[in-house]
Design a protein around this motif. Structure first.
Motif, PDB file in Angstrom:
ATOM      1  N   ALA A 367       0.765  -1.377   0.018  1.00  9.50           N
ATOM      2  CA  ALA A 367      -0.012  -0.132   0.130  1.00  9.50           C
ATOM      3  C   ALA A 367       0.822   1.395  -0.110  1.00  9.50           C
ATOM      4  CB  ALA A 367      -0.917  -0.054   1.133  1.00  9.50           C
ATOM      5  N   ASN A 368       1.942   1.204   0.791  1.00 12.71           N
ATOM      6  CA  ASN A 368       2.679   2.270   0.812  1.00 12.71           C
ATOM      7  C   ASN A 368       3.600   2.509  -0.629  1.00 12.71           C
ATOM      8  OD1 ASN A 368       3.094   3.979   3.341  1.00 12.71           O
ATOM      9  ND2 ASN A 368       3.224   1.760   4.217  1.00 12.71           N
ATOM     10  N   ALA A 369       3.908   1.506  -1.243  1.00 14.04           N
ATOM     11  CA  ALA A 369       4.446   1.683  -2.403  1.00 14.04           C
ATOM     12  C   ALA A 369       3.652   2.047  -3.548  1.00 14.04           C
ATOM     13  CB  ALA A 369       5.232   0.252  -2.947  1.00 14.04           C
ATOM     14  N   VAL A 370       2.604   1.520  -3.447  1.00 12.03           N
ATOM     15  CA  VAL A 370       1.363   2.168  -4.381  1.00 12.03           C
ATOM     16  C   VAL A 370       1.168   3.712  -4.391  1.00 12.03           C
ATOM     17  CG1 VAL A 370      -1.042   2.281  -4.911  1.00 12.03           C
ATOM     18  CG2 VAL A 370       0.131   0.103  -4.957  1.00 12.03           C
ATOM     19  N   LEU A 371       1.089   4.294  -3.056  1.00 12.66           N
ATOM     20  CA  LEU A 371       0.976   5.832  -2.755  1.00 12.66           C
ATOM     21  C   LEU A 371       2.050   6.591  -3.181  1.00 12.66           C
ATOM     22  CD1 LEU A 371      -1.318   5.642   0.143  1.00 12.66           C
ATOM     23  CD2 LEU A 371      -2.002   6.264  -1.875  1.00 12.66           C
ATOM     24  N   ARG A 372       3.238   5.919  -2.996  1.00 16.42           N
ATOM     25  CA  ARG A 372       4.573   6.701  -3.426  1.00 16.42           C
ATOM     26  C   ARG A 372       4.648   6.803  -4.772  1.00 16.42           C
ATOM     27  NH1 ARG A 372       7.052   3.394   0.498  1.00 16.42           N
ATOM     28  NH2 ARG A 372       7.849   1.968  -0.941  1.00 16.42           N
ATOM     29  N   LYS A 373       4.221   5.719  -5.798  1.00 17.00           N
ATOM     30  CA  LYS A 373       3.955   5.941  -7.140  1.00 17.00           C
ATOM     31  C   LYS A 373       3.382   7.145  -7.623  1.00 17.00           C
ATOM     32  CE  LYS A 373       5.693   1.241  -8.147  1.00 17.00           C
ATOM     33  NZ  LYS A 373       5.199   0.006  -8.818  1.00 17.00           N
ATOM     34  N   MET A 374       1.980   7.277  -6.708  1.00 16.65           N
ATOM     35  CA  MET A 374       0.876   7.993  -7.239  1.00 16.65           C
ATOM     36  C   MET A 374       1.542   9.446  -6.888  1.00 16.65           C
ATOM     37  SD  MET A 374      -1.943   9.230  -8.227  1.00 16.65           S
ATOM     38  CE  MET A 374      -2.828   7.688  -8.742  1.00 16.65           C
ATOM     39  N   GLU A 375       2.071   9.637  -5.840  1.00 24.37           N
ATOM     40  CA  GLU A 375       2.464  10.843  -5.330  1.00 24.37           C
ATOM     41  C   GLU A 375       3.429  11.739  -6.267  1.00 24.37           C
ATOM     42  OE1 GLU A 375       4.664  13.230  -1.046  1.00 24.37           O
ATOM     43  OE2 GLU A 375       4.215  10.863  -1.673  1.00 24.37           O
ATOM     44  N   ALA A 376       4.210  10.758  -7.137  1.00 23.22           N
ATOM     45  CA  ALA A 376       5.166  11.315  -8.113  1.00 23.22           C
ATOM     46  C   ALA A 376       4.383  11.960  -9.159  1.00 23.22           C
ATOM     47  CB  ALA A 376       6.108  10.324  -8.260  1.00 23.22           C
ATOM     48  N   ARG A 377       3.247  11.517  -9.378  1.00 23.03           N
ATOM     49  CA  ARG A 377       2.394  11.845 -10.655  1.00 23.03           C
ATOM     50  C   ARG A 377       1.424  13.045 -10.422  1.00 23.03           C
ATOM     51  NH1 ARG A 377       1.870   8.109 -14.543  1.00 23.03           N
ATOM     52  NH2 ARG A 377       0.753   9.966 -15.560  1.00 23.03           N
ATOM     53  N   LEU A 378       1.350  13.165  -9.245  1.00 20.74           N
ATOM     54  CA  LEU A 378       0.096  14.463  -9.076  1.00 20.74           C
ATOM     55  C   LEU A 378       0.356  15.617  -9.448  1.00 20.74           C
ATOM     56  CD1 LEU A 378      -0.538  13.266  -5.005  1.00 20.74           C
ATOM     57  CD2 LEU A 378      -1.836  12.718  -6.989  1.00 20.74           C
ATOM     58  N   PRO A 379       1.530  16.303  -9.629  1.00 21.65           N
ATOM     59  CA  PRO A 379       1.672  17.407 -10.059  1.00 21.65           C
ATOM     60  C   PRO A 379       1.416  17.519 -11.628  1.00 21.65           C
ATOM     61  CG  PRO A 379       3.556  17.094  -8.996  1.00 21.65           C
ATOM     62  CD  PRO A 379       2.643  15.537  -8.969  1.00 21.65           C
ATOM     63  N   GLU A 380       0.913  16.421 -12.242  1.00 28.32           N
ATOM     64  CA  GLU A 380       0.634  16.386 -13.791  1.00 28.32           C
ATOM     65  C   GLU A 380      -1.071  16.613 -13.879  1.00 28.32           C
ATOM     66  OE1 GLU A 380       1.851  12.813 -16.003  1.00 28.32           O
ATOM     67  OE2 GLU A 380       3.574  12.776 -14.554  1.00 28.32           O
ATOM     68  N   TYR A 381      -1.652  16.466 -12.557  1.00 28.33           N
ATOM     69  CA  TYR A 381      -3.002  16.552 -12.589  1.00 28.33           C
ATOM     70  C   TYR A 381      -3.843  17.460 -11.537  1.00 28.33           C
ATOM     71  CZ  TYR A 381      -2.995  12.350 -15.937  1.00 28.33           C
ATOM     72  OH  TYR A 381      -2.813  11.756 -16.935  1.00 28.33           O
TER      73      TYR A 381
END
Length: 615
Positions: A367-381
């Motif tokens: 779960a932590n790994a999934v959210l780390r990947k998402m966090e890196a992409r958030l500024p695009e959206y």
């Protein structure tokens, strides 16, 4: 004009406005008054509300008066003052007085200010405050229909959870305040038990199957003796203070003394009352069995969805979306080469060992790994992102058996507490690997954490907007946040994408079973059968969900209705703007207003579209 209410020290939520409903509806957003000794009263001076010359000052004065009624709400916001050791007043009179304070403030607002003459944000705040008052007024006549103790709500689990998760101890004064709250559990639970007994006498009790859950929570605390969760938490926190061992031992001894003289006898009294009620509890499940049950359910649907959809319309909307999602699931079946019916596929994903974790540590790591990947992409959206961090925690052992599947708690505004995603790992067979990704997005980012932390950090908004909630907006955003990552390129594993669809299907099916239970008079078993046939969820997940909808009527309908509206206004804006549509700007429009009724959310998007068109 000077208005004064003689009220107990708190009549606002135990959960206050600091948290939100989770994926499985842990009861964090609905006000639950906080108990304390009835004689601990205070007067709340509302003259500042009456004397406010601008609308911002009026909202600040209302917030200050509300906080004076609620030491617990103060604690959720990170405020520690002379009330830090108090719970507040859980009496029905205090609930009425809190409502009257809200009404008084709304009357002052309407008398002093012309909404059409106010600046844009102030006008929106006017409309939102009026909506808050109107929604609460619509439910106030039914205030004695709520269950005081059930598997989702009640002091048996919420008071320990508050002490463990919210009450901070950084010095001896904080420790003394904690001891005071342990002592206050006694009279507080006594008041709650008295109200529960009175409601039971009027026929307002949860169904008989609820009682074993409540009894289990109480027995878990009592059977642990002096090793119970509250005393263990206190000892651990005191152990970290920089004071001598004798002082620590003295504080711990005092906590044990008030537990034995106040809290423990109160829990024993609660246990006896729950066992008494269990023997006479009803077997029918829906709120239709109450004298004004139909009107109550209608008011709940309007409150949670912020629409005028009828129960029958919501039921049909659910059936339509269940059929749609089933079609998308069959495409996943074809993709993975599964042969058989959709129900066969449900059985496969529900029972095959490959889809479940065997350790809690592995679940949390993924779960932590999934959210780390998402966090890196958030500024695009997203143009605006929160500053507050988020942590993932398993639900505490003392309440994990009865608690919901997952839920989120907002950060403290002063930064003293991060946002927290609680995941219930009591039974790993109820927590499919297929759902992990969508569940993390819903509770974390871009879901509840992104939205609620941003809301908390909007210091220029009135407090009721920073710390309040609208279920259809908040949970609609949570469900929208499960689908958005699909567009961002996530869910690369088809089984994870199936899990996403399964969770959307779950919310569509909620529209069917919630209205089935409370409007069409379905039994618990009929509702369980519907989910078993139409969803891939495990049996334990299904049973717990139906039991939640029974004690929490109407709330579960908000998710899908809110999500569908967000998708509707987004696609409408995309169509009207064409190449000028900016997904980052769209998300900022949705999020920077804070929670709003769905009709106002649509107005905000329409206004943004018009401004883009105007250049």
């Amino acid at each position: 004009m000077k208005a004064i209410w003689a009220v107990g020290a708190a009549s606002v939520a135990l959960a206050g406005c600091a948290t939100t409903q989770g994926i499985d509806g842990q009861a964090q957003a609905v006000p639950v008054a906080a108990p304390v000794a009835p004689e601990q009263t205070a007067s709340v001076d509302a003259s500042a509300i009456a004397e406010a010359e601008d609308i911002g000052a009026l909202f600040e004065a209302y917030d200050a008066a509300s906080l004076e009624l609620s030491p617990i709400s103060k604690a959720y916001r990170g405020i520690r003052d002379e009330d830090y050791g108090e719970w507040g007043d859980f009496s029905e009179a205090a609930d009425r007085q809190s409502f009257e304070l809200l009404q008084f403030t709304a009357e002052q607002m309407r008398g002093k200010f012309d909404v059409d003459a106010l600046p844009e944000q102030d006008a929106l705040s006017y409309r939102l405050f009026e909506a808050v008052e109107q929604r609460r007024a619509s439910l106030f006549p039914f205030r004695e229909y709520g269950y005081i103790f059930d598997q989702m709500n009640g002091a048996q689990s919420q008071l320990p959870a508050f002490l463990i998760n919210i009450h901070r101890i950084t010095n001896v004064s904080d420790a003394r305040a904690y001891i005071s709250r342990i002592e206050g559990i006694g009279p507080g639970i006594g008041e709650l038990v008295s109200q529960s007994r009175e409601r039971a006498g009027n026929g307002v009790m949860p169904p008989d199957w609820v009682y074993p859950y409540v009894i289990s929570d109480v027995e878990n605390l009592l059977s642990a003796g002096l090793d119970n969760a509250i005393l263990a938490d206190f000892a651990e926190k005191v152990g970290k203070l920089e004071i001598d061992d004798a002082a620590k031992s003295g504080l711990i001894a005092d906590s044990v003394a008030v537990w034995e003289t106040s809290a423990q006898p109160a829990y024993e009294g609660l246990l006896a009352e729950m066992k008494r009620q269990q023997a006479i509890a009803p077997t029918d499940d829906g709120v239709w069995r109450f004298p004004e049950g139909a009107a109550y359910y209608e008011a709940l649907l309007a409150n949670y969805t912020t629409t005028d959809l009828t129960a029958d319309q919501i039921h049909e909307l659910g059936l339509e979306n269940v059929a749609r999602i089933h079609g998308e699931m069959r495409a996943i079946m074809a993709q993975v080469g599964f042969e058989g019916s959709l129900q066969d596929f449900f059985q496969f994903t529900r029972n095959d060992d490959r889809f479940f974790y065997t350790t809690r540590e592995d679940y949390l790591a993924d779960a932590n790994a999934v959210l780390r990947k998402m966090e890196a992409r958030l500024p695009e959206y997203f143009g605006k992102l929160p500053k507050a961090p988020m942590v993932i925690k398993p639900v505490e052992a003392f309440r994990e058996k009865s608690a919901g599947k997952a839920f989120y708690q907002s950060p403290a505004p002063d930064g003293s507490r991060p946002g927290t995603y609680y995941v219930n790992l009591y039974n790993l067979r109820d927590m499919s690997k297929n759902e992990l990704e969508a569940l993390a997005y819903h509770e974390g980012s871009p879901g509840h954490h992104l939205q609620r932390a941003l809301q908390t950090e909007m210091g220029d908004l009135p407090p009721f907007r920073r710390f309040g909630g609208v279920t259809a907006y908040t949970e609609g955003w949570g469900l929208y946040s499960e689908e958005l990552p699909k567009e961002m390129g996530f869910y690369t594993d088809p089984y994870s994408d199936f899990g996403r669809l399964g969770m959307e299907l779950w919310r569509a099916a909620r529209l069917v079973v919630d209205t089935g239970l409370h409007h069409k008079r379905w039994t618990r078993e009929e509702a369980i059968e519907y989910l078993t046939v139409n969803t891939p969820n495990p049996d334990g997940d299904i049973r717990k969900a139906i039991e939640r909808y029974i004690v929490y009527p109407g709330q579960a309908t908000a998710y899908m209705i809110g999500k569908l509206k967000i998708m509707e206004v987004r696609e409408k804006a995309r169509e009207e703007l064409g190449d000028r549509f900016d997904i980052r700007a769209f998300h900022d429009v949705i999020l920077t207003s804070g929670p709003v009724p769905l009709s106002i959310m649509e107005e905000n998007v329409d206004a943004w579209v018009a401004s883009v068109k105007a250049g």
